[in-house]
Design an enzyme around this catalytic site. Structure first.
Site, short mmCIF file in Angstrom:
data_model
loop_
_atom_site.label_atom_id
_atom_site.label_comp_id
_atom_site.label_asym_id
_atom_site.label_seq_id
_atom_site.Cartn_x
_atom_site.Cartn_y
_atom_site.Cartn_z
N SER A 124 0.84 -1.22 0.00
CA SER A 124 0.00 0.00 0.00
C SER A 124 0.86 1.24 0.00
CB SER A 124 -0.86 -0.02 1.27
OG SER A 124 -1.45 1.24 1.49
N ALA A 125 0.31 2.30 -0.57
CA ALA A 125 0.95 3.62 -0.51
C ALA A 125 1.06 4.10 0.93
CB ALA A 125 0.15 4.62 -1.33
N TYR A 148 -1.42 -0.81 11.04
CA TYR A 148 -1.75 -1.44 9.76
C TYR A 148 -0.66 -1.14 8.74
CZ TYR A 148 -3.48 -1.25 4.99
OH TYR A 148 -3.57 -1.37 3.63
N LYS A 152 2.34 -3.62 6.59
CA LYS A 152 2.69 -3.66 5.15
C LYS A 152 4.19 -3.42 4.99
CE LYS A 152 -1.42 -4.37 3.41
NZ LYS A 152 -1.73 -5.69 2.84
N ASN A 197 -14.97 2.72 6.15
CA ASN A 197 -13.88 3.60 6.54
C ASN A 197 -13.44 4.48 5.39
OD1 ASN A 197 -13.37 2.49 9.20
ND2 ASN A 197 -12.67 0.65 8.14
N GLY A 293 -4.11 11.57 11.15
CA GLY A 293 -3.20 10.75 10.35
C GLY A 293 -3.34 10.92 8.85
#
Ligand code: UFG
Length: 337
Positions: A124-125, A148, A152, A197, A293
């Site tokens: 993921s970015a 999370y 990654k 989300n 965030g």
């Protein structure tokens, strides 16, 4: 060849399964259905035109995973299985590290046992955290702001180290930007549990009447309209990126990180307005405080994917908005419809 998809019943996994089948390969899916519906399997079969071998197992269950490799002649793996809710990961970090890292390590061990050396990872970015400059290329500094994201980041590192130790192993770490949209058929799409989300599934649920209005998280960012800017990518383009990455692993080894994005940024209000215009539906919204965030702006430098994987996104924002609505209106309650 046969490709194993861990987490293949989920949103991105299901679309990728269809594209892999359409590229002529066999698909085996291992998914514990903790965030997916078994109904998706027959829909993948319908769209892909052949049988899917499905196993309801947890990838962290080594004996069960080993059993799948024993039953099928697997040539490559696409690893999607993992928990992915940012807020939940902040509340339950140990559960996220246990689950996501255990899945990665268990999979690598079982692949090694069965001499399977081709792996595509659903990264993921998020590994870029809040970028200092955009567009973001694969060499941009990395660092995360939630567990999370760290799972990654750490899974990428574990896979890189596994490649150092096994020179036959080929891993492509696909760093997704913001996948949205659905299959053009409206047969498969995104079906989040509970309150979404992410932006697009929330918009889709407002459109179908399941939610009253969208909250827009902040309108005072330094962007053209004050709302956050992201690189939205059609999930079918993203799925085809996995097929390109699988092809790449045929003649290469080692670990390669590649962004999958369009290289274009759109704001939250750009998405709302495009969805309204393309689908002729009003999306009521109100401005809320910023979400902790969140970056103001992030979009990809997607040139490496073009150079090395011969892949680029073909679908535009209108396609993404139209296909999302086509899925949601035909399946107002997702796979429970
Ligand atoms: N947003 C809203 N309202 C919502 C939901 C989102 O205004 O109800 C805004 C966000 O503030 C952001 C944009 O819409 O500006 C996109 O938010 P998403 O939650 O859809 O996507 P993110 O960019 O935050 O998250 C995505 C992936 C995560 C990944 C993260 C970081 O969903 O898995 O990118 O790269 F961690």
């Amino acid at each position: 060849m046969n490709v194993l998809l861990t987490g293949g019943a989920g949103y991105i996994g299901s679309h990728t399964a269809v594209e892999i089948m359409r590229a002529g390969h066999g698909v085996v899916i291992a998914d514990d259905l903790s965030n997916a519906s078994e109904k998706v399997i027959e829909r993948i079969e319908k769209l892909g035109g052949k049988k899917v071998y499905f196993y309801k197992i947890d990838v962290c269950d080594k004996a069960a995973l080993d059993g799948v490799f024993a039953l099928h002649d697997i040539s490559a793996v696409v690893h999607f299985a993992g928990k992915k809710a940012v807020g939940e990961s902040v509340a339950q970090p140990l559960m996220y590290y246990r689950n996501n890292l255990d899945a990665t390590i268990t999979l690598l061990e079982v692949m090694q046992k069965h001499s399977v050396n081709r792996l595509i990872f659903s990264s993921s970015a998020t590994v870029y955290g809040i970028p200092k400059t955009v567009p973001v290329d694969e060499n941009a500094p990395r660092g995360c702001n939630n567990p999370y994201g760290w799972t990654k980041y750490m899974s990428e590192q574990i896979m890189r180290d596994a490649c150092e130790a096994n020179k036959d192993l080929a891993v492509v770490l696909l760093r997704y930007f913001n996948p949205i949209g659905a299959h053009e058929s409206g047969v498969i799409g995104e079906d989040p549990e509970g309150i979404p989300n992410n932006l697009m599934p929330f918009i889709a649920q407002v459109a179908v009447g399941r939610r009253e209005m969208l909250g827009v998280f902040g309108d005072d960012y330094p962007t053209h309209d004050g709302t956050g800017v992201r690189d939205y990518i059609h999930v079918v383009d993203l799925a085809q990126g996995h097929v390109a990455a699988l092809d790449y692993t045929e003649n290469n080894s080692g670990a390669l990180a590649v962004n999958l994005g369009t290289g274009r940024g759109y704001s939250v209000l750009d998405i709302v307005k495009t969805f309204e215009r393309v689908n002729g539906i009003e999306i009521p919204y109100r401005i809320m405080p910023r979400r902790a965030g969140d970056a103001a702006v992030i979009y990809a430098d997607s040139s490496l994917a073009k150079t090395l994987l011969n892949w680029e996104a073909k679908r535009d924002l209108e396609d993404m908005c139209r296909d999302t609505w086509n899925w949601q209106k035909n399946n107002p309650n997702g796979y429970r419809s």
